[in-house]
Design a protein around this motif. Structure first.
Motif, PDB file in Angstrom:
ATOM      1  N   THR A   1      10.272  18.155  -2.715  1.00  0.00           N
ATOM      2  CA  THR A   1      10.909  17.087  -2.886  1.00  0.00           C
ATOM      3  C   THR A   1      11.117  16.393  -2.066  1.00  0.00           C
ATOM      4  N   ILE A   2      10.327  15.264  -1.369  1.00  0.00           N
ATOM      5  CA  ILE A   2       9.847  14.110  -0.497  1.00  0.00           C
ATOM      6  C   ILE A   2      10.929  12.560  -1.405  1.00  0.00           C
ATOM      7  N   ALA A   3      12.404  12.555  -1.150  1.00  0.00           N
ATOM      8  CA  ALA A   3      12.624  10.918  -1.796  1.00  0.00           C
ATOM      9  C   ALA A   3      12.659  10.323  -0.933  1.00  0.00           C
ATOM     10  N   VAL A   4      11.683   9.512  -0.935  1.00  0.00           N
ATOM     11  CA  VAL A   4      11.222   8.078  -0.042  1.00  0.00           C
ATOM     12  C   VAL A   4      12.652   6.597  -0.571  1.00  0.00           C
ATOM     13  N   THR A   5      13.060   5.958   0.263  1.00  0.00           N
ATOM     14  CA  THR A   5      13.635   5.046  -0.093  1.00  0.00           C
ATOM     15  C   THR A   5      13.553   3.408   0.755  1.00  0.00           C
ATOM     16  N   THR A   6      13.530   2.271   0.171  1.00  0.00           N
ATOM     17  CA  THR A   6      13.141   1.546   0.555  1.00  0.00           C
ATOM     18  C   THR A   6      11.327   1.589  -0.165  1.00  0.00           C
ATOM     19  N   PRO A   7      11.011   2.116  -0.962  1.00  0.00           N
ATOM     20  CA  PRO A   7       9.968   2.634  -1.344  1.00  0.00           C
ATOM     21  C   PRO A   7       8.806   1.306  -0.685  1.00  0.00           C
TER      22      PRO A   7
ATOM     23  N   SER B   1       6.422   1.911   2.087  1.00  0.00           N
ATOM     24  CA  SER B   1       5.084   1.502   1.298  1.00  0.00           C
ATOM     25  C   SER B   1       4.295   2.288   2.039  1.00  0.00           C
ATOM     26  N   ARG B   2       3.838   2.558   3.134  1.00  0.00           N
ATOM     27  CA  ARG B   2       2.975   2.828   3.968  1.00  0.00           C
ATOM     28  C   ARG B   2       3.699   4.190   3.647  1.00  0.00           C
ATOM     29  N   VAL B   3       4.596   5.100   3.823  1.00  0.00           N
ATOM     30  CA  VAL B   3       4.915   6.131   3.447  1.00  0.00           C
ATOM     31  C   VAL B   3       4.851   7.052   2.917  1.00  0.00           C
ATOM     32  N   VAL B   4       4.453   5.718   1.198  1.00  0.00           N
ATOM     33  CA  VAL B   4       4.412   6.599   0.128  1.00  0.00           C
ATOM     34  C   VAL B   4       2.957   6.478   0.097  1.00  0.00           C
ATOM     35  N   ARG B   5       2.166   6.335   0.431  1.00  0.00           N
ATOM     36  CA  ARG B   5       0.928   5.506   0.180  1.00  0.00           C
ATOM     37  C   ARG B   5       0.062   7.227   1.020  1.00  0.00           C
ATOM     38  N   LEU B   6       0.871   7.641   2.325  1.00  0.00           N
ATOM     39  CA  LEU B   6       0.511   8.790   3.109  1.00  0.00           C
ATOM     40  C   LEU B   6       0.773   9.934   2.279  1.00  0.00           C
ATOM     41  N   LEU B   7       2.454  10.253   1.825  1.00  0.00           N
ATOM     42  CA  LEU B   7       2.073  10.701   1.147  1.00  0.00           C
ATOM     43  C   LEU B   7       1.143  11.747  -0.286  1.00  0.00           C
ATOM     44  N   LEU B   8       1.132  10.105  -0.709  1.00  0.00           N
ATOM     45  CA  LEU B   8       0.037  10.533  -1.680  1.00  0.00           C
ATOM     46  C   LEU B   8      -1.303  11.443  -1.281  1.00  0.00           C
ATOM     47  N   GLN B   9      -1.792  10.356  -0.160  1.00  0.00           N
ATOM     48  CA  GLN B   9      -2.740  10.344  -0.510  1.00  0.00           C
ATOM     49  C   GLN B   9      -3.393  12.418   0.293  1.00  0.00           C
ATOM     50  N   ALA B  10      -1.738  12.150   0.792  1.00  0.00           N
ATOM     51  CA  ALA B  10      -1.848  14.106   1.263  1.00  0.00           C
ATOM     52  C   ALA B  10      -1.394  14.827   0.233  1.00  0.00           C
TER      53      ALA B  10
ATOM     54  N   VAL C   1       1.262  14.752  -2.084  1.00  0.00           N
ATOM     55  CA  VAL C   1       2.344  15.439  -2.565  1.00  0.00           C
ATOM     56  C   VAL C   1       2.700  14.030  -3.442  1.00  0.00           C
ATOM     57  N   ARG C   2       3.880  14.619  -4.396  1.00  0.00           N
ATOM     58  CA  ARG C   2       4.204  13.393  -5.245  1.00  0.00           C
ATOM     59  C   ARG C   2       6.090  12.924  -5.107  1.00  0.00           C
ATOM     60  N   PRO C   3       6.269  12.152  -3.794  1.00  0.00           N
ATOM     61  CA  PRO C   3       7.286  11.988  -3.718  1.00  0.00           C
ATOM     62  C   PRO C   3       7.683  11.152  -4.753  1.00  0.00           C
ATOM     63  N   ARG C   4       9.449  11.626  -4.972  1.00  0.00           N
ATOM     64  CA  ARG C   4      10.757  10.173  -5.330  1.00  0.00           C
ATOM     65  C   ARG C   4      10.899   9.465  -4.779  1.00  0.00           C
ATOM     66  N   VAL C   5      10.866   8.239  -5.986  1.00  0.00           N
ATOM     67  CA  VAL C   5      11.141   6.632  -5.103  1.00  0.00           C
ATOM     68  C   VAL C   5      12.258   6.059  -5.375  1.00  0.00           C
TER      69      VAL C   5
ATOM     70  N   TRP D   1      15.845   7.650   4.640  1.00  0.00           N
ATOM     71  CA  TRP D   1      16.259   6.827   4.647  1.00  0.00           C
ATOM     72  C   TRP D   1      16.767   5.526   5.458  1.00  0.00           C
ATOM     73  N   VAL D   2      16.370   4.525   4.607  1.00  0.00           N
ATOM     74  CA  VAL D   2      16.129   3.276   5.074  1.00  0.00           C
ATOM     75  C   VAL D   2      17.340   2.471   5.100  1.00  0.00           C
ATOM     76  N   ASP D   3      18.087   1.595   5.803  1.00  0.00           N
ATOM     77  CA  ASP D   3      18.930   0.633   5.706  1.00  0.00           C
ATOM     78  C   ASP D   3      19.160  -0.271   4.622  1.00  0.00           C
TER      79      ASP D   3
END
Length: 290
Positions: free
Chosen positions: A2-8, A14-23, A25-29, A70-72
């Motif tokens: 599981t990969i958790a992404v803050t400030t998705p 938003s770019r990270v989430v898109r690339l994980l989905l294309q790879a 992976v179902r990220p946790r946001v 983590w994004v502050d």
């Protein structure tokens, strides 16, 4: 895994989430308002709704995640921004220390290596130290100056002026947040790194503000002149806008503390990313101007 992404919904997240989905992976946001995600994305991710400043929410939402990006979330305008950044990140650091999270990837900044004297960037330095002490594998991505910061200068650019309190002739790294997202996603998907890793993301080239004004002149199709102001000018304007003094010093300090900065990581194949300021400004800044 599981990969958790803050400030998705942010420029990078938003770019990270898109690339994980294309790879595949179902990220946790972790998101305050899921409706800011488009409907298709909402249907493909694991949504945890809450406030990143809520320590209990962060602990619950990150528990069991293999990796957390983590994004502050601390705005520059809050009172005591450095302490707020440190306090907000403490929850995910504690989750890692407790063994609930194996790896932490931090969106940091050049200047964090100085640890003190760089305004709100000192908050990122504090987060780096918290994460380093967590016992998890840790990656700090020290990024250059975001192209998207220019979107806060639209009124001035519309009038043909780029204003800075920085040294107009000192080169520094400028980077497209989309390219940062590419690096983040690659690192999140890789199991090849361990321990404590620091990687810079420097964009395609170091630029002075004079060069930026010249590039914008061409990309925006209008003359852009550079106006250099003092720290006191910026301080007075921010105080006049009603910002608390600690927030003002956090903003002013980022510029003041970076004037003599030499990034700890050199520019090389790994730290250099492709998108040019000219191309980005033409595609993303020019349409926003009258």
């Amino acid at each position: 895994m599981t990969i958790a992404v803050t400030t998705p919904t942010g420029h990078v997240g938003s770019r990270v989430v898109r690339l994980l989905l294309q790879a595949g992976v179902r990220p946790r946001v972790l998101v305050r308002d899921p409706m800011r995600l488009d409907a298709e994305t909402r249907g493909r991710v694991e949504v945890r709704q809450g406030d990143l400043t809520d320590a209990a929410f962060v602990r619950e939402a990150t528990a069991g995640a293999h990796t957390v990006f983590w994004v502050d979330p601390t705005p520059h305008v809050v009172e005591e921004p450095v302490e707020t950044s440190r306090r907000t990140a403490a929850a995910v650091a504690e989750a890692a220390k407790a063994g609930d999270v194996a790896r932490l990837v931090l969106l940091s900044s050049i200047g964090a290596e100085k640890r003190h004297g760089v305004g709100h960037i000192d908050g990122l330095a504090a987060i780096e130290e918290l994460f380093d002490a967590s016992g998890a594998d840790v990656l700090h991505l020290r990024c250059g100056y975001f192209f998207t910061n220019l979107q806060q200068e639209l009124d001035g650019l519309a009038a043909g002026v780029l204003t800075t309190a920085g040294d107009p002739d000192r080169p520094m790294p400028w980077v497209d947040p989309r390219d940062i997202g590419d690096v983040v996603a690659a690192r999140l998907l890789s199991d090849a790194w361990r321990g404590r890793v620091v990687q810079a993301v420097h964009g395609p080239q170091d630029l002075t503000f004079r060069q930026v004004a010249e590039i914008l002149t061409g990309a925006l199709g209008r003359p852009i002149r550079l106006a250099v102001v003092t720290d006191d000018d910026v301080r007075a304007a921010l105080l006049g806008a009603g910002l608390p003094p600690s927030a003002v010093e956090g903003i002013v300090g980022m510029t003041a503390g970076s004037r003599d900065l030499v990034p700890e990581q050199p520019r090389d194949l790994v730290t250099t990313t492709p998108t040019t300021l000219a191309g980005w400004a033409y595609a993303h800044l020019r349409p926003l101007l009258p």
